[in-house]
Design an enzyme around this catalytic site. Structure first.
Site, short mmCIF file in Angstrom:
data_model
loop_
_atom_site.label_atom_id
_atom_site.label_comp_id
_atom_site.label_asym_id
_atom_site.label_seq_id
_atom_site.Cartn_x
_atom_site.Cartn_y
_atom_site.Cartn_z
N HIS A 296 125.15 28.55 55.85
CA HIS A 296 123.80 28.60 55.29
C HIS A 296 123.37 27.17 54.94
O HIS A 296 124.18 26.25 54.99
CB HIS A 296 123.79 29.47 54.01
CG HIS A 296 124.65 28.89 52.93
ND1 HIS A 296 126.00 29.14 52.85
CD2 HIS A 296 124.37 28.02 51.93
CE1 HIS A 296 126.51 28.46 51.84
NE2 HIS A 296 125.54 27.77 51.26
N HIS B 244 122.21 19.81 54.44
CA HIS B 244 123.36 19.91 55.35
C HIS B 244 123.87 21.34 55.37
O HIS B 244 123.58 22.12 54.47
CB HIS B 244 124.48 18.96 54.91
CG HIS B 244 125.07 19.36 53.59
ND1 HIS B 244 124.47 19.06 52.39
CD2 HIS B 244 126.19 20.07 53.28
CE1 HIS B 244 125.19 19.55 51.40
NE2 HIS B 244 126.24 20.18 51.92
#
Length: 176
Positions: A37, A121
């Site tokens: 995620h 990220h």
């Protein structure tokens, strides 16, 4: 107490593409594809009442749907002591505006303040010291995936179990 964060779920095609870059590194603990995620805001441990207030604050999130592109790989830590291996994202003004808008909504409700700037990220693996990453980084430096749509954000519950950390979506909020 509930350990929460706000994030973006990744489509199956992106999770599959990122799973394909996994390699056999002895000291790397790879995240399972279904747990990949993009975190927007880490809330931390809160009671159920605070969790409800946080969820209410996420209703009618400002900003239109947009697209993101996975691009490149990197790590947090030092070359001698890396700690996290990640996939990056192409720069996105919409992503940063969304993250800042959410932070502004959640700070008065108890959001943990980050001491470093937001660095979008996707965590691929936790890495123990001593893992040489240079070969991996060189092999995947040009990682690029097709853009994917972001039409909602999600409130995630993070819990530790016998097989590591697990993430579960509690609620989804459509972008306005």
């Amino acid at each position: 107490m509930l350990r929460l964060f706000v994030g973006i779920e990744l489509p199956e095609s992106v999770r599959g593409g990122l799973a394909a870059v996994r390699e056999d590194y002895p000291s790397a603990h790879w995240h399972e594809p279904e747990h990949l995620h993009l975190t927007l805001n880490f809330i931390g441990s809160v009671d159920e009442e605070c969790a409800g207030r946080m969820a209410t604050a996420l209703v009618d999130v400002p900003g239109p749907a947009f697209s993101l592109t996975v691009q490149g790989v990197g790590y947090f830590g030092t070359p001698e002591r890396p700690s996290v291996l990640w996939a990056g994202l192409a720069p996105s003004l919409q992503l940063h505006q969304l993250q800042q808008a959410l932070e502004a909504r959640l700070l008065p409700l108890g959001l943990m303040v980050e001491d470093r700037p937001y660095a979008p990220h996707i965590t691929l693996a936790r890495v123990k010291p001593g893992v040489p990453l240079q070969a991996f980084l060189q092999r995947h430096a040009q990682l690029s995936m097709p853009a994917f749509p972001v039409e909602h954000i999600s409130l995630f519950l993070s819990s530790r179990g016998e097989h590591g950390v697990r993430y579960r979506v509690i609620e989804r909020f459509r972008l306005a």
